[in-house]
Design a protein around this motif. Structure first.
Motif, PDB file in Angstrom:
ATOM      1  N   GLY A   1      44.548  39.029  32.223  1.00 57.38           N
ATOM      2  CA  GLY A   1      45.802  39.772  32.165  1.00 57.38           C
ATOM      3  C   GLY A   1      46.423  39.897  33.541  1.00 57.38           C
ATOM      4  O   GLY A   1      45.725  39.875  34.558  1.00 57.38           O
TER       5      GLY A   1
ATOM      6  N   CYS B   1      47.722  44.077  31.292  1.00 56.08           N
ATOM      7  CA  CYS B   1      46.274  44.078  31.048  1.00 56.08           C
ATOM      8  C   CYS B   1      45.884  44.915  29.840  1.00 56.08           C
ATOM      9  O   CYS B   1      44.741  44.843  29.381  1.00 56.08           O
ATOM     10  CB  CYS B   1      45.528  44.576  32.280  1.00 56.08           C
ATOM     11  N   HIS B   2      46.789  45.722  29.355  1.00 53.69           N
ATOM     12  CA  HIS B   2      46.558  46.424  28.081  1.00 53.69           C
ATOM     13  C   HIS B   2      47.909  46.582  27.369  1.00 53.69           C
ATOM     14  O   HIS B   2      48.382  47.676  27.109  1.00 53.69           O
ATOM     15  CB  HIS B   2      45.860  47.780  28.274  1.00 53.69           C
TER      16      HIS B   2
ATOM     17  N   LEU C   1      48.565  41.049  24.054  1.00 55.32           N
ATOM     18  CA  LEU C   1      47.138  40.823  23.855  1.00 55.32           C
ATOM     19  C   LEU C   1      46.704  40.848  22.394  1.00 55.32           C
ATOM     20  O   LEU C   1      45.788  40.111  22.012  1.00 55.32           O
ATOM     21  CB  LEU C   1      46.328  41.850  24.647  1.00 55.32           C
TER      22      LEU C   1
ATOM     23  N   VAL D   1      39.312  38.806  27.131  1.00 53.02           N
ATOM     24  CA  VAL D   1      40.450  39.166  27.976  1.00 53.02           C
ATOM     25  C   VAL D   1      39.912  39.934  29.178  1.00 53.02           C
ATOM     26  O   VAL D   1      39.301  41.003  29.035  1.00 53.02           O
ATOM     27  CB  VAL D   1      41.472  40.024  27.219  1.00 53.02           C
TER      28      VAL D   1
END
Length: 502
Positions: free
Chosen positions: A229, A240-241, A246, A260
């Motif tokens: 990410g 990243c979240h 995702l 991930v």
């Protein structure tokens, strides 16, 4: 003979009995999903949470009680980063971790040759395997939205089709070695300035037609085992979240079954990391980037804070089991895979591969009046101008910095090629950044020069005046404000008054 055979059979019975009792997850011949399910069933809550975050600069914990190994990552994608200290960026001082420097990925893309991409991935994967790395942090396929991006040299160009075509064989080459390619930086990470706070908004058409094709090809055609990410935000949520990136796209649309991984320090929320698709949180200290003590990792968003929420009954374990399953799948594909090769580091063959890719990636922009190739039979003197003809380029630039087995400067390479057929003279021409160290790796060069711009120019002009050919080596040099992680180029112009010299 029958009596001996019967004795042999009796002797084998205890061995076969023991083999029958070996847990499924330790049997490399069993299907991976069976192994994942079996291993997961034997793990405690604490075991599972411990696997979700770093334990050192480049590793995460396994479960020693079950014989499940740690995961070790290494920076790439142009070579294998030297071994670093447990909790610092500085190198550990090993004497056997010098690697081959492969051309930048922008050069690889300029070959327009998928065979070169596979050869590249296979070779760098062999070096990672030799160093017992499970994840290679590369390749990078972010699109050149702006030519000022400091990390453009790490990516495969500005064209989605070219990037998508070239990334697939690279991944396959790396993963043939039992090393996971971790494709980065997903997604929309197209500048270094304010890279942690840039919030990207764009149309779905731009997203799917320009910025995602290379990542999609990496997953669906290349079979990438890991995705990193990025630092930036997309539609107000960190990548990243980021649920859209995702879960909705990567997992549901592309059916990604790998891990991930966060970029170092790219996580900002426990609950978002839990629910929005992050598996493995990397970094150091609680902000992910600076130095600290080992127990700092327990304070990561996917460490004790996550465990505390579970024990308090505020979060269920469904997502935890999914994350650990993804990590176990990676381990069974890499360190616990059967029949993985040994790899090799810094071999002559790898040196030849690096040179071959570099040769195919060279782009000749113009050849007015057929100046090239140089006819050495009619040449007495060649003047070489420019600091980049002598400056080592493998140290610097951020996470792509390397400790290499050897580096040949353009000036030395030219002199070796010309030999005694012509005189090769050199003038500095300009002075750039004279620093020669990053994270304890030094070039060994002292490039300090106090002469003025006019003095350097006068020397270069005098050197070139009576030469049959003048070859100028210029461009960027891996320094801050140029082609370097953490900052973007200051301008499109050549630095250090190079335009004036030309």
């Amino acid at each position: 003979m029958k009596f001996k055979a019967m004795l042999l059979g009796l002797a084998l019975m205890p061995v076969l009995s023991v083999l029958a009792q070996v847990p499924v997850y330790l049997n490399a011949d069993k299907p991976i999903e069976e192994r994942v399910k079996d291993a997961l069933s034997r793990m405690t809550l604490e075991d599972k949470v411990k696997m979700l975050h770093a334990q050192s600069k480049f590793s995460s914990a396994g479960v020693a009680r079950l014989g499940i190994p740690e995961i070790w990552a290494t920076d790439g994608p142009h070579g294998i980063r030297p071994e670093v200290l447990w909790d610092e960026w500085n190198q550990a001082g090993w004497t056997n971790d010098s690697c081959i420097a492969y051309p930048a990925l922008t050069c690889l893309a300029a070959t327009w040759n998928p065979e070169m991409s596979h050869l590249y991935g296979k070779s760098v994967g062999e070096e990672a395997r030799y160093r017992k790395k499970d994840i290679l942090l590369g390749p990078g396929v972010n699109i050149y939205r702006t030519p000022l991006n400091g990390r453009n040299f790490e990516y495969m160009g500005e064209d989605p089709y070219l990037s998508a075509t070239m990334v697939v064989p690279y991944i396959k080459g790396v993963q043939e070695n039992g090393v996971a390619a971790c494709v980065k930086h997903y997604a929309l990470n197209n500048q270094e300035t304010n890279r942690h706070t840039t919030n990207v908004y764009l149309s779905d058409r731009s997203l799917y037609e320009i910025y995602l094709p290379a990542f999609q090809a990496a997953v669906q055609e290349g079979g990438a085992w890991a995705i990193m990410g990025s630092y930036n935000l997309y539609q107000g949520e960190h990548a990243c979240h980021n649920k859209r990136l995702l879960k909705d796209i990567l997992r549901d649309e592309w059916n990604f079954d790998g891990v991930v991984v966060s970029d170092w320090g790219g996580v900002h929320s426990t609950e978002q990391a839990v629910y929005n698709g992050l598996d493995l949180e990397f970094g150091t200290w609680t902000d992910g980037l600076s130095n600290g003590t080992r127990n700092a990792y327990d304070n990561y968003f996917l460490a004790f804070p996550y465990l505390k929420l579970i024990k308090e009954g505020k979060i269920e374990t469904k997502e935890l089991d999914e994350k650990v399953s993804n990590i176990l799948r990676l381990i069974f594909r890499t360190s616990m895979a059967s029949h993985k090769p040994f790899g090799s580091l810094g071999s002559p063959d790898h040196g030849k591969v690096s040179r071959k890719i570099a040769e195919e990636g060279i782009v000749l922009l113009q050849n007015n009046n057929n100046i090239l190739p140089i006819d050495l039979n009619k040449t007495k003197k060649i003047a070489v101008i420019g600091e980049n003809a002598i400056k080592m380029m493998t140290v610097g630039g951020g996470s792509s910095s390397l400790k290499v087995k050897y580096e040949i400067s353009p000036l030395d390479g030219l002199r070796n090629r010309v030999g005694d057929k012509a005189e090769v003279v050199y003038a500095r021409g300009y002075v750039g950044d004279s620093s020669n160290e990053l994270n304890g790796v030094t070039t060994g060069q002292n490039l300090k020069d106090d002469r003025s711009e006019d003095e350097l120019l006068a020397e270069a002009l005098q050197m070139a005046e009576n030469a049959d050919y003048v070859i100028f080596f210029g461009g960027l040099n891996k320094s801050e404000g140029q082609d370097c992680e953490g900052s973007d180029r200051i301008s499109l112009g050549l630095p250090y008054a190079q335009d004036r010299v030309i």
